[in-house]
Design a protein around this motif. Structure first.
Motif, PDB file in Angstrom:
ATOM      1  N   GLY A 103       0.864  -1.190   0.000  1.00  0.00           N
ATOM      2  CA  GLY A 103       0.000   0.000   0.000  1.00  0.00           C
ATOM      3  C   GLY A 103       0.893   1.230   0.000  1.00  0.00           C
ATOM      4  N   SER A 104       0.423   2.313  -0.618  1.00  0.00           N
ATOM      5  CA  SER A 104       1.324   3.468  -0.728  1.00  0.00           C
ATOM      6  C   SER A 104       1.575   4.134   0.616  1.00  0.00           C
ATOM      7  CB  SER A 104       0.800   4.470  -1.763  1.00  0.00           C
ATOM      8  OG  SER A 104      -0.417   5.033  -1.368  1.00  0.00           O
ATOM      9  N   LYS A 105       0.665   3.972   1.572  1.00  0.00           N
ATOM     10  CA  LYS A 105       0.892   4.566   2.902  1.00  0.00           C
ATOM     11  C   LYS A 105       2.200   4.057   3.504  1.00  0.00           C
ATOM     12  CE  LYS A 105      -1.321   5.150   7.432  1.00  0.00           C
ATOM     13  NZ  LYS A 105      -2.499   4.817   8.247  1.00  0.00           N
ATOM     14  N   ILE A 108       5.126   5.790   1.718  1.00  0.00           N
ATOM     15  CA  ILE A 108       5.195   7.214   2.091  1.00  0.00           C
ATOM     16  C   ILE A 108       5.750   7.328   3.517  1.00  0.00           C
ATOM     17  CG2 ILE A 108       3.780   9.256   2.598  1.00  0.00           C
ATOM     18  CD1 ILE A 108       1.853   8.224   0.327  1.00  0.00           C
ATOM     19  N   TYR A 129      -2.731  14.770   3.502  1.00  0.00           N
ATOM     20  CA  TYR A 129      -2.777  13.419   4.077  1.00  0.00           C
ATOM     21  C   TYR A 129      -1.802  13.435   5.261  1.00  0.00           C
ATOM     22  CZ  TYR A 129      -2.505   8.253   3.810  1.00  0.00           C
ATOM     23  OH  TYR A 129      -2.557   6.914   4.060  1.00  0.00           O
ATOM     24  N   TYR A 132       2.471  12.505   5.840  1.00  0.00           N
ATOM     25  CA  TYR A 132       3.705  13.217   5.445  1.00  0.00           C
ATOM     26  C   TYR A 132       4.370  13.896   6.650  1.00  0.00           C
ATOM     27  CZ  TYR A 132       0.743  13.366   1.177  1.00  0.00           C
ATOM     28  OH  TYR A 132      -0.121  13.078   0.154  1.00  0.00           O
ATOM     29  N   ASN A 175       0.478  16.428  -3.582  1.00  0.00           N
ATOM     30  CA  ASN A 175      -0.499  15.345  -3.787  1.00  0.00           C
ATOM     31  C   ASN A 175      -1.630  15.844  -4.689  1.00  0.00           C
ATOM     32  OD1 ASN A 175      -3.217  14.404  -1.596  1.00  0.00           O
ATOM     33  ND2 ASN A 175      -2.471  13.227  -3.328  1.00  0.00           N
ATOM     34  N   ASN A 179      -6.056  15.060  -1.875  1.00  0.00           N
ATOM     35  CA  ASN A 179      -6.886  14.719  -0.733  1.00  0.00           C
ATOM     36  C   ASN A 179      -6.465  15.675   0.383  1.00  0.00           C
ATOM     37  OD1 ASN A 179      -8.228  13.592   1.395  1.00  0.00           O
ATOM     38  ND2 ASN A 179      -6.905  11.788   1.564  1.00  0.00           N
ATOM     39  N   ASP A 207       2.459  12.285  -4.268  1.00  0.00           N
ATOM     40  CA  ASP A 207       1.509  11.240  -3.897  1.00  0.00           C
ATOM     41  C   ASP A 207       0.385  11.274  -4.932  1.00  0.00           C
ATOM     42  OD1 ASP A 207      -0.442   9.672  -2.780  1.00  0.00           O
ATOM     43  OD2 ASP A 207      -0.412  10.637  -0.811  1.00  0.00           O
ATOM     44  N   ALA A 209      -2.096   8.930  -5.579  1.00  0.00           N
ATOM     45  CA  ALA A 209      -3.039   7.818  -5.345  1.00  0.00           C
ATOM     46  C   ALA A 209      -4.359   7.945  -6.103  1.00  0.00           C
ATOM     47  CB  ALA A 209      -3.320   7.687  -3.843  1.00  0.00           C
ATOM     48  N   TYR A 210      -4.740   9.187  -6.469  1.00  0.00           N
ATOM     49  CA  TYR A 210      -6.079   9.391  -7.044  1.00  0.00           C
ATOM     50  C   TYR A 210      -6.071   9.734  -8.530  1.00  0.00           C
ATOM     51  CZ  TYR A 210      -7.583   9.416  -2.201  1.00  0.00           C
ATOM     52  OH  TYR A 210      -7.843   9.058  -0.910  1.00  0.00           O
ATOM     53  N   SER A 239      -0.851   3.591  -6.169  1.00  0.00           N
ATOM     54  CA  SER A 239      -1.503   2.540  -5.417  1.00  0.00           C
ATOM     55  C   SER A 239      -2.621   1.911  -6.233  1.00  0.00           C
ATOM     56  CB  SER A 239      -2.068   3.200  -4.164  1.00  0.00           C
ATOM     57  OG  SER A 239      -3.043   2.413  -3.570  1.00  0.00           O
ATOM     58  N   SER A 241      -5.166   0.814  -4.614  1.00  0.00           N
ATOM     59  CA  SER A 241      -6.273   0.892  -3.651  1.00  0.00           C
ATOM     60  C   SER A 241      -7.527   1.543  -4.204  1.00  0.00           C
ATOM     61  CB  SER A 241      -5.831   1.683  -2.420  1.00  0.00           C
ATOM     62  OG  SER A 241      -4.977   0.932  -1.629  1.00  0.00           O
ATOM     63  N   LYS A 242      -7.365   2.767  -4.718  1.00  0.00           N
ATOM     64  CA  LYS A 242      -8.544   3.532  -5.131  1.00  0.00           C
ATOM     65  C   LYS A 242      -8.918   3.188  -6.571  1.00  0.00           C
ATOM     66  CE  LYS A 242      -7.370   5.538  -1.313  1.00  0.00           C
ATOM     67  NZ  LYS A 242      -7.968   5.951  -0.086  1.00  0.00           N
ATOM     68  N   ARG A 250      -3.659  -4.114   0.215  1.00  0.00           N
ATOM     69  CA  ARG A 250      -2.352  -3.520   0.518  1.00  0.00           C
ATOM     70  C   ARG A 250      -1.337  -3.777  -0.602  1.00  0.00           C
ATOM     71  NH1 ARG A 250      -3.872  -0.195   1.768  1.00  0.00           N
ATOM     72  NH2 ARG A 250      -2.040   0.644   2.785  1.00  0.00           N
ATOM     73  N   TYR A 327     -13.692  13.082  -3.446  1.00  0.00           N
ATOM     74  CA  TYR A 327     -13.969  13.943  -2.301  1.00  0.00           C
ATOM     75  C   TYR A 327     -14.655  15.223  -2.748  1.00  0.00           C
ATOM     76  CZ  TYR A 327     -10.603  10.851  -0.145  1.00  0.00           C
ATOM     77  OH  TYR A 327      -9.955   9.731   0.312  1.00  0.00           O
TER      78      TYR A 327
HETATM   79  N1  PLP Z   1      -2.260   9.008  -0.229  1.00  0.00           N
HETATM   80  C1  PLP Z   1      -3.435   9.603  -0.073  1.00  0.00           C
HETATM   81  C2  PLP Z   1      -3.577  11.028  -0.444  1.00  0.00           C
HETATM   82  C3  PLP Z   1      -4.522   8.898   0.461  1.00  0.00           C
HETATM   83  O1  PLP Z   1      -5.688   9.505   0.623  1.00  0.00           O
HETATM   84  C4  PLP Z   1      -4.341   7.543   0.817  1.00  0.00           C
HETATM   85  C5  PLP Z   1      -5.418   6.758   1.403  1.00  0.00           C
HETATM   86  O2  PLP Z   1      -6.481   7.211   1.721  1.00  0.00           O
HETATM   87  C6  PLP Z   1      -3.092   6.972   0.620  1.00  0.00           C
HETATM   88  C7  PLP Z   1      -2.065   7.729   0.099  1.00  0.00           C
HETATM   89  C8  PLP Z   1      -2.798   5.565   1.012  1.00  0.00           C
HETATM   90  O3  PLP Z   1      -3.368   4.628   0.189  1.00  0.00           O
HETATM   91  P1  PLP Z   1      -2.904   3.117   0.208  1.00  0.00           P
HETATM   92  O4  PLP Z   1      -1.972   2.933   1.355  1.00  0.00           O
HETATM   93  O5  PLP Z   1      -4.145   2.325   0.386  1.00  0.00           O
HETATM   94  O6  PLP Z   1      -2.231   2.882  -1.087  1.00  0.00           O
END
Ligand code: PLP
Length: 388
Positions: A103-105, A108, A129, A132, A175, A179, A207, A209-210, A239, A241-242, A250, A327
């Motif tokens: 997962g990117s979290k 990061i 987010y 960071y 980012n 977000n 970042d 992710a979206y 990621s 994820s989204k 993950r 969002y």
């Molecule tokens: N970066 C941003 C801006 C996010 O909003 C999120 C998750 O909500 C993530 C990273 C992490 O995503 P993941 O760990 O699921 O890849």
């Protein structure tokens, strides 16, 4: 039983934003109220079957049951490179410019361990987010926040940062799609950022992710790596994820500048043992065959976005119409603080949203709505908001 003291770095930290929201939500639920959860950014729709089928098949292979590679299967990294080429026109070397992430979290969060020394400054565009800033502080770095406001289109004003600050900065976090503000960044912003980063030797952490949740085909979100010079200064976190409703799986990736990818991989080698190979094989199927699925996903979020924007308009709550992300960044009505509004909303109507200030001081006066329930529930949520 002894009650052990937390380390200083944790003892002084406020609770993780979404953990705190979950706790408040459970308290209201316990009172029997119908909760509509527009808080955390977790897709409500399931992972599509073609990815689950791939996992099932991959999980049956004994070769996948052992410790995986630290940096990810070569074939997964190749799929990431192919996807970046197809989506952004970016050519990546899977051997040096791609690393898999749990997962990117995770990536990061680990990144500052590789590149930030105590006392180093990290510029962070905020609201942001939370990971960071917190992880910068964990390694003794000093976060310096760059406000994102309506006035600057939620892009940090790079010209307003003085040369001394640029010289002190080790890295800058951005980012987009953003977000929580749902802002996107134009090419010209990335061009200027790369120029500044080169001039002052600053690492850019993007970042991304979206990037796949967008609503305007003609104006798709960019990778910083498709901008000339991007790879000289940037690492991009991405990621599955989204993009494929896979938050629980993950799986993600960091790509870009080879020395940055190598540094992150070196830290990860010490900290974790990679992603279950069956999940990586399913992830390859998602990346290789998921474009059509994403078209459908975007259509769903677009419909939800339009329903909420329309309904908010009728209530007189002002918000930006997002081009991307799931969002909606809305102004708190009635002169309340973000926290007071969100708490009142939850307690009186059962609608969970996120207070803007939870993402940083410039978020005060805003609340964030996640489009992560179906349109009927979204309509119901906005109705309840209007009744408040
Ligand atoms: N970066 C941003 C801006 C996010 O909003 C999120 C998750 O909500 C993530 C990273 C992490 O995503 P993941 O760990 O699921 O890849």
């Amino acid at each position: 039983m002894s009650d052990f003291q937390l380390a200083q770095r944790l003892a002084t930290l406020p609770p993780y934003l979404f953990a705190a929201i979950d706790k408040a939500k459970e308290e209201v639920r316990a009172k029997g109220m119908d909760i509509i959860s527009l808080g955390i950014g977790d897709p409500d729709l399931p992972t599509p079957d073609f990815i689950i089928d791939a996992l099932n098949a991959a999980a049956r292979k004994p070769a996948n049951h052992q410790y995986p590679s630290y940096i990810g299967l070569r074939s997964f990294r190749q799929s990431v490179a192919d996807w970046y080429k197809r989506r952004f026109g970016v050519v990546l070397d899977p051997d040096t410019e791609v690393v898999s992430l749990i997962g990117s979290k995770e990536g990061i969060a680990h990144f500052p361990l590789a590149f930030v020394n105590p006392g180093d400054v990290a510029l962070i565009a905020t609201p942001n987010y939370p990971v960071y800033g917190v992880t910068t502080e964990f390694v003794g770095g000093i976060p310096m926040y760059l406000p994102l406001t309506d006035e600057n289109n939620f892009l940090p004003d790079l010209d307003a940062i003085d040369n001394d600050t640029w010289k002190k900065a080790k890295l800058i976090y951005i980012n987009y799609p953003n977000n929580p503000t749902a802002a996107t960044a134009p090419r010209s912003f990335y061009e200027k950022l790369i120029e500044k980063a080169k001039e002052f030797g600053v690492i850019v952490v993007h970042d991304a992710a979206y990037t796949e949740i967008y609503f305007d085909e003609a104006n798709k979100p960019l990778s910083i790596l498709e901008i000339p010079g991007g790879k000289d200064v940037a690492i991009e976190f991405h990621s599955l994820s989204k993009t494929y409703n896979m938050t629980g799986w993950r799986i993600g990736m960091a790509v870009g500048n080879a020395s940055l990818v190598k540094g992150l991989a070196k830290i990860k080698e010490q900290m974790d043992s990679g992603i279950f190979q069956a999940v990586q094989e399913a992830g390859m199927v998602a990346l290789d065959q998921g474009d059509q699925f994403c078209d459908g996903l975007r259509a769903i979020y677009k419909e939800r976005r339009d329903v909420v924007i329309e309904a908010l308009k009728k209530t007189g709550i002002s918000c930006r119409v997002p081009d991307a992300s799931f969002y909606i960044w809305s102004k708190v009505p009635g002169g309340l603080s973000s926290q007071d509004f969100v708490t009142k909303l939850l307690k009186q109507t059962g609608v969970v949203t996120t207070p803007g200030n939870g993402f940083g001081a410039p978020g005060e006066g805003y609340f964030r709505i996640s489009l992560t329930v179906d349109t009927d529930r979204l309509k119901e949520a906005v109705l309840r908001i209007s009744q408040l």
